[in-house]
Each structure stands twice: as structure tokens, then as C-alpha cells.
Scaffold this active site. Structure first.
Site, PDB file in Angstrom:
ATOM      1  N   GLY A  15       0.881  -1.199  -0.061  1.00  0.00           N
ATOM      2  CA  GLY A  15       0.001   0.088  -0.228  1.00  0.00           C
ATOM      3  C   GLY A  15       0.770   1.271   0.036  1.00  0.00           C
ATOM      4  O   GLY A  15       0.412   2.374   0.231  1.00  0.00           O
ATOM      5  N   GLY A  16       1.997   1.046  -0.511  1.00  0.00           N
ATOM      6  CA  GLY A  16       2.963   2.466  -0.403  1.00  0.00           C
ATOM      7  C   GLY A  16       2.073   3.800  -1.020  1.00  0.00           C
ATOM      8  O   GLY A  16       2.203   4.913  -0.765  1.00  0.00           O
ATOM      9  N   ILE A  57      -5.032  -8.788 -12.567  1.00  0.00           N
ATOM     10  CA  ILE A  57      -5.314  -7.569 -13.231  1.00  0.00           C
ATOM     11  C   ILE A  57      -5.775  -7.729 -14.810  1.00  0.00           C
ATOM     12  O   ILE A  57      -6.581  -7.064 -15.266  1.00  0.00           O
ATOM     13  CB  ILE A  57      -4.261  -6.558 -12.982  1.00  0.00           C
ATOM     14  CG1 ILE A  57      -4.214  -6.008 -11.633  1.00  0.00           C
ATOM     15  CG2 ILE A  57      -4.428  -5.220 -14.311  1.00  0.00           C
ATOM     16  CD1 ILE A  57      -3.170  -5.310 -11.349  1.00  0.00           C
ATOM     17  N   SER A  76       1.588   0.929  -9.739  1.00  0.00           N
ATOM     18  CA  SER A  76       2.997   0.510  -9.556  1.00  0.00           C
ATOM     19  C   SER A  76       3.238  -0.910  -9.971  1.00  0.00           C
ATOM     20  O   SER A  76       3.496  -1.713  -9.208  1.00  0.00           O
ATOM     21  CB  SER A  76       3.543   0.563  -7.865  1.00  0.00           C
ATOM     22  OG  SER A  76       2.448  -0.052  -7.280  1.00  0.00           O
ATOM     23  N   CYS A  79       8.497  -4.345 -12.009  1.00  0.00           N
ATOM     24  CA  CYS A  79       9.695  -3.550 -12.587  1.00  0.00           C
ATOM     25  C   CYS A  79      10.532  -4.578 -13.363  1.00  0.00           C
ATOM     26  O   CYS A  79      11.118  -4.239 -14.152  1.00  0.00           O
ATOM     27  CB  CYS A  79      10.289  -3.074 -11.533  1.00  0.00           C
ATOM     28  SG  CYS A  79      10.931  -4.055 -10.324  1.00  0.00           S
ATOM     29  N   SER A 353       8.518  -2.281  -2.337  1.00  0.00           N
ATOM     30  CA  SER A 353       7.744  -1.022  -2.103  1.00  0.00           C
ATOM     31  C   SER A 353       8.444   0.316  -2.814  1.00  0.00           C
ATOM     32  O   SER A 353       9.202   0.241  -3.505  1.00  0.00           O
ATOM     33  CB  SER A 353       7.241  -0.990  -0.755  1.00  0.00           C
ATOM     34  OG  SER A 353       6.136  -0.091  -0.588  1.00  0.00           O
TER      35      SER A 353
HETATM   36  C1  LIG Z   1       6.469  -3.397  -7.600  1.00  0.00           C
HETATM   37  S1  LIG Z   1       5.191  -4.068  -6.688  1.00  0.00           S
HETATM   38  C2  LIG Z   1       4.163  -2.800  -6.104  1.00  0.00           C
HETATM   39  C3  LIG Z   1       4.511  -2.573  -4.539  1.00  0.00           C
HETATM   40  C4  LIG Z   1       3.632  -1.521  -4.128  1.00  0.00           C
HETATM   41  N1  LIG Z   1       3.704  -0.250  -4.691  1.00  0.00           N
HETATM   42  C5  LIG Z   1       3.924  -1.536  -2.512  1.00  0.00           C
HETATM   43  O1  LIG Z   1       3.812  -0.206  -1.716  1.00  0.00           O
HETATM   44  O2  LIG Z   1       4.229  -2.687  -1.923  1.00  0.00           O
HETATM   45  C6  LIG Z   1       4.377  -4.941  -7.773  1.00  0.00           C
HETATM   46  C7  LIG Z   1       3.131  -5.640  -7.254  1.00  0.00           C
HETATM   47  O3  LIG Z   1       2.295  -6.253  -8.308  1.00  0.00           O
HETATM   48  C8  LIG Z   1       1.762  -7.295  -7.945  1.00  0.00           C
HETATM   49  N2  LIG Z   1       1.235  -7.852  -9.195  1.00  0.00           N
HETATM   50  C9  LIG Z   1       1.992  -8.498 -10.312  1.00  0.00           C
HETATM   51  N3  LIG Z   1       1.436  -8.990 -11.329  1.00  0.00           N
HETATM   52  C10 LIG Z   1       0.085  -8.790 -11.078  1.00  0.00           C
HETATM   53  C11 LIG Z   1      -1.090  -8.942 -11.601  1.00  0.00           C
HETATM   54  N4  LIG Z   1      -1.079  -9.544 -12.995  1.00  0.00           N
HETATM   55  N5  LIG Z   1      -2.244  -9.047 -11.108  1.00  0.00           N
HETATM   56  C12 LIG Z   1      -2.294  -8.164  -9.858  1.00  0.00           C
HETATM   57  N6  LIG Z   1      -1.362  -7.889  -9.190  1.00  0.00           N
HETATM   58  C13 LIG Z   1      -0.059  -8.191  -9.607  1.00  0.00           C
HETATM   59  C14 LIG Z   1       2.928  -8.026  -7.306  1.00  0.00           C
HETATM   60  O4  LIG Z   1       2.349  -8.932  -6.363  1.00  0.00           O
HETATM   61  C15 LIG Z   1       3.274  -6.855  -6.296  1.00  0.00           C
HETATM   62  O5  LIG Z   1       2.926  -6.860  -5.099  1.00  0.00           O
END
Ligand SMILES: C[S@@+](CC[C@H](N)C(=O)[O-])C[C@H]1O[C@@H](n2cnc3c(N)ncnc32)[C@H](O)[C@@H]1O
Length: 368
Positions: A15-16, A57, A76, A79, A353
């Protein structure tokens, strides 16, 4: 008073972006978050009181999105498609497909969001994913701003160079002929990829960066769980890793591999013993004497500017419109982890995050 802006938080992790919204004190509310990581979702629910949707998603339909009547998207995405470690496959990487899906969804919505904020790693600015997103936003009459910034530029002793995009949809009133001209100029600069690298965008402020000791709990932390295992130090002694002292005013970027045996590139290690002689990289024993330890999850949370309890820096003059000197946020909820989340899981989630203060400032000063 007008209703709060309704936000959707995609790829929500812990939740950043939601914390950043709270820190920015913007009248906005997250109406739904989305993430497939069950541990991240558990932490999110523990703190915010509602669980993110764990629906992939890529499977979201326009109807799924429209029912939230959201006016802001916070994203987000993963990456790895844009990093060396992830083989830089960009738009061909399966992990980029969720973002591609959201880009394709945008024009299918009856009411697309007015605001969009996206965070990613450096390199995203050169990716086809970014090009596809910018092209779509351009076609849909959004004004786009982009930047590459690090928390150290905001007065936080941590390097974490990240790409940020802020996009706002022009209303039909905005599209008068004079504004149309300005718009065209802005658009061409976006397509060419003008990326701001100063904070604030109009000219750099020199924020004083406090010493690391203001962020760490106890310099000589005796807690054995944070000690760097001797075997990893000895095994890796030919490779240099980043060693910092509490009096330093910088640390390197914490990645999701932090706390593991990947010592070289995952983040800084704290020196807890001080010797008269300097350590010698070719002599592993001299490194052992430094008493190296990892930053604790709480210390990383502070460096990432999550709101955490019992923690104060120097006082700060707050002003609504100007960039602010960093001051540890205290807004609720704080970031806490359920007991069931292990140390390594905490490191992984925090490494994935973002810096909440940097995002909060961008939301406050540049997007809204
Ligand atoms: C870079 S992290 C984001 C972290 C977040 N901004 C935070 O503050 O913790 C990317 C996130 O995307 C999620 N993710 C990756 N592919 C996804 C998908 N197809 N559908 C939903 N979530 C996904 C991962 O589980 C991960 O928690």
C-alpha cells in the site's frame, strides 16, 4: 466540501501509494486495491482494514472497473520487465501484460480517470510499455509529466532512483484554441520524452540530508536476527558491498533480495564496530570485525517514509504549496506487519515497495 477523489490502487503490495496519498493530505480515498500477492494483501488488510482484490489484473473487464466510479488510478506495476535481472523483455515479458491490459482498457471506459499516477524503475522511461502508455494518454487528451527522482533529493538519506508519471485528463473546457496551442507544445515534449530530474522541477532545492542515525533504532543493534552471517561475508569478500556508518547521510537502494545472501546489490549494511584500522577487502577477517548488520524492517520503513509510530526528526515548517523538507509522517494507519509475516517476507515486501514521501510530494505539488 466536495466529495473525496475516488482512487483505484493497482499492484498495491503493502500500500505504498495509499500511504503516500494519506501523507499528501489530499482529499482522496482508495475505493479498491488490486494485487495477487496474498502476503502483501494480508499486510494491506491488517493496516487499512480492507483486503485488496486478488483477481489478476489481466482479467479485469471495463465493467469491473466502472463499478467503482473512480477518478484516479494509482499504479506501481512489476519492474522486472525493465531490469537487467528480468532480462529487459519489456512489453514481451508476461509480467508486463497486466499494465498493457490496463492501457488497453482505458479507452473502453465510459468515464476514464481524470488522474493517473505511475511508479516504476529507471529504464521504464525508455521502454515500449511507457511509449504505449504515453501514446494512449496522448490520444485520450491527457497532459503528462514524467520524472526520475531519488529520496536523497528530498532530504532522506536513501538512494532509490525511480521513474514517476503524472497524467491529468484535460476537460473539454481546457481544449479552447489558445490552450490547444500550449497543449500541442506540451504533447510534443512528452512524446520526445522530457524527463525532469530536479526537485522541484523548476529548480533544485538543496535539502539538508540528516544522518542515518536519525533513522536507525539502535546503532549497535545486538539482535542476532539482523547480523550478516559470517559465511556470507567470507564467501563474498572479493566483491564489495555497501557499508555505512550511522554518521553517514546516505544508504543505497534496498531491493527485495535484502536480508538474503545477495549482499552486493541488495542494499547497505550497517557497521556496528569501529576500528582504528581500515578494513581490507582482500582480508575477510577484517570485514568480520566490523560487526555488520542489516537494516531492520522498521528502519527500512522509516527510510521509505512509511508512517510509523514513536519517531521524530527535527521540526519542519509546513506550507501547502511549496516542497517540504522531509518530516517523518505520523498519519494513520501506521505500517505494521502481522506477527505471521516472517523477517524475510517483510524485507521482500519493503524492497518491492516505494518511497511514500517522494510520491506524496509529487501528488501534492505536481498531480493534484
Ligand atoms: C512493484 S510491486 C508494487 C509494490 C507496492 N507499490 C507497494 O507499495 O508495496 C508490484 C506488485 O504487483 C503485483 N502484481 C504483479 N502482477 C500482477 C497481476 N497480474 N495482477 C495483480 N497484481 C500483480 C505483485 O504481487 C506486487 O505486489
Amino acid at each position: 466540501m466536495s466529495d473525496p477523489i475516488r482512487c483505484l490502487e493497482f499492484f498495491s503490495g503493502i500500500g505504498g501509494l495509499h500511504y503516500a496519498l494519506n501523507i499528501a493530505e489530499i482529499p482522496a480515498t482508495v475505493v479498491c486495491a488490486f494485487d495477487v500477492n496474498m502476503i502483501a494483501n494480508q499486510v494491506y488488510e491488517y493496516n487499512f482494514g480492507h483486503a485488496p482484490s486478488n483477481k489478476t489484473i489481466e482479467r479485469l473487464t471495463p465493467k469491473d472497473i466502472e463499478k467503482f466510479k473512480a477518478d484516479c488510478w494509482l499504479l506501481s506495476p512489476p519492474c522486472q520487465p525493465y531490469t537487467q535481472g528480468g532480462n529487459m523483455k519489456d512489453i514481451d515479458d508476461p509480467r508486463a501484460q497486466a499494465l498493457v491490459h490496463l492501457i488497453d482498457l482505458l479507452p473502453k471506459l465510459d468515464k476514464p480517470p481524470t488522474y493517473l499516477f505511475l511508479e516504476n524503475v529507471k529504464n521504464f522511461e525508455e521502454s515500449q510499455s511507457r511509449a504505449k502508455l504515453v501514446q494512449m494518454l496522448d490520444e485520450m487528451n491527457y497532459q503528462v509529466k514524467e520524472c526520475l527522482l531519488s529520496p536523497i533529493q528530498f532530504g532522506i538519506p536513501n538512494h532509490r532512483l525511480r521513474y514517476y508519471m503524472m497524467a491529468r485528463r484535460r476537460s473539454s473546457i481546457d481544449s479552447s484554441s489558445v490552450q490547444q496551442q500550449e497543449t500541442e507544445q506540451e504533447e510534443s515534449s512528452v512524446i520526445q520524452g522530457e524527463i525532469h530530474t530536479k526537485w522541484p522541477f523548476t529548480g533544485e532545492y538543496q535539502f539538508e540530508v540528516p544522518e542515518l542515525c536519525q533513522f536507525i533504532e539502535n546503532a549497535a543493534n545486538e539482535d542476532l536476527q539482523y547480523r550478516v552471517p559470517e559465511k556470507d561475508i567470507i564467501k563474498r569478500h572479493k566483491f564489495r558491498f555497501d557499508i555505512v556508518r550511522p554518521s553517514d547521510n546516505r544508504t543505497s537502494c534496498v531491493t527485495k533480495a535484502y536480508g538474503s545472501h545477495h549482499l552486493q546489490t541488495s542494499g547497505s549494511l550497517i557497521q556496528t564496530q569501529y576500528l582504528d584500522v581500515k578494513h581490507d577487502w582482500s582480508d575477510p577477517k577484517s570485514l568480520l570485525e566490523l560487526g555488520l548488520r542489516f537494516l531492520s524492517p522498521k528502519e527500512i520503513s522509516r527510510l521509505h517514509a512509511f508512517p510509523v509510530p514513536e519517531y521524530q526528526l527535527q521540526s519542519n515548517d509546513s506550507c501547502l504549496t511549496k516542497p517540504r523538507l522531509f518530516n517523518p509522517p505520523h498519519c494513520l494507519p501506521h505500517l505494521n506487519f502481522p506477527d505471521s509475516v516472517t523477517l524475510m517476507q517483510r524485507y521482500r515486501l519493503l524492497g518491492n515497495s516505494l518511497n511514500c514521501w517522494v510520491v506524496a510530494e509529487l501528488l501534492r505539488c505536481e498531480l493534484f
